[in-house]
Design an enzyme around this catalytic site. Structure first.
Site, mmCIF file in Angstrom:
data_model
loop_
_atom_site.group_PDB
_atom_site.id
_atom_site.type_symbol
_atom_site.label_atom_id
_atom_site.label_comp_id
_atom_site.label_asym_id
_atom_site.label_seq_id
_atom_site.Cartn_x
_atom_site.Cartn_y
_atom_site.Cartn_z
ATOM 1 N N HIS A 62 53.359 17.929 66.262
ATOM 2 C CA HIS A 62 52.947 18.112 67.649
ATOM 3 C C HIS A 62 51.454 18.382 67.708
ATOM 4 C CE1 HIS A 62 53.685 20.118 71.853
ATOM 5 N NE2 HIS A 62 52.678 19.277 71.841
ATOM 6 N N GLU A 116 45.550 15.784 72.107
ATOM 7 C CA GLU A 116 45.527 16.859 71.119
ATOM 8 C C GLU A 116 44.109 17.137 70.620
ATOM 9 O OE1 GLU A 116 48.063 18.918 70.029
ATOM 10 O OE2 GLU A 116 49.031 18.038 71.780
ATOM 11 N N HIS A 120 42.644 20.692 71.705
ATOM 12 C CA HIS A 120 42.674 21.603 70.566
ATOM 13 C C HIS A 120 41.635 21.268 69.485
ATOM 14 C CE1 HIS A 120 46.393 23.320 72.124
ATOM 15 N NE2 HIS A 120 46.887 22.094 72.239
#
Length: 227
Positions: A62, A116, A120
């Site tokens: 993930h 992502e 992040h």
């Protein structure tokens, strides 16, 4: 007068040092998060397989998420640095296997990976550039090998229920570290194994004891659905 001037200079140097030190300490550790596709897909929301086909019946990445020791986390740190797919061209095939998208509508994964990185990855770019960030996550998945860890302990994705403690113990036995287990509910409302968090040092390479776990608890008995 000279003493006052020196005091100002020293204070200025100290503030500059603190600023540089703070900039280099922009997070404390990573959560490395993997999800079980069967638990993503059998909810009321369902899922869509990637355009490359149905993923393998294995845990998929993930994300690799920078975090602070107090449980908070930075996000969207550098909007001026979006994902450049050409930077990870040599990793794409491996990412399609190990980091598949299950969101609808079907896609090849690029949008998922871009999200992502933007949310992040940009918060870790002081230590990991785009290629290094995704390469680190792929390496961590191989290192943890969650499905093998669970199956070696007799915990199989066949729709059976297992104790939360036995799942944690199996992963700790294999990796050396206690994981955090996140559950969701299937269409019948039963709690099931959804995501596994392990903690990683700021280099993105070594597993560590988690300084803090996310909030929320699973039931004491949870399903491990087939996929």
């Amino acid at each position: 007068m000279e003493k006052a001037f020196l005091k100002i200079i020293l204070c200025s140097l100290l503030l500059n040092y603190v600023a540089v030190f703070s900039a280099s300490q922009d997070f404390d550790f990573f959560y490395f998060v993997q999800q079980w596709p069967g638990s993503y897909c059998d909810t009321s929301q369902s899922c869509c397989y990637p355009t490359t086909g149905k993923p393998a019946a294995d845990f998929g990445i993930h994300g690799l998420w920078p975090n602070y020791n107090d449980g908070s986390y930075p996000s969207n740190c550098d909007p001026s640095n979006p994902l450049n797919p050409s930077e990870i061209g040599d990793l794409k095939r491996s990412m399609q296997r190990n980091w598949p998208t299950l969101a609808c509508p079907s896609a090849d994964g690029t949008q998922f990976w871009s999200h992502e990185w933007s949310k992040h990855g940009t918060c870790s770019e002081s230590v990991l550039d785009q290629h290094s960030y995704f390469e680190a996550a792929l390496s961590l998945r191989k290192k943890t090998n969650l499905l093998q860890a669970l199956e070696s302990a007799g915990i199989k994705p066949d729709g059976s229920s297992y104790s939360l403690g036995s799942i944690k113990d199996a992963i700790k036995e294999s990796t050396g570290y206690t994981p955090y287990i996140q559950c969701n509910t299937d269409e019948s409302g039963d709690s099931q194994l959804y995501q596994v968090y392990v903690c990683v040092d700021t280099s993105g390479s070594g597993l560590i004891d988690c300084p803090v776990f996310p909030r929320g608890e699973c039931s004491s008995e949870i399903k491990f659905p087939a996929f």
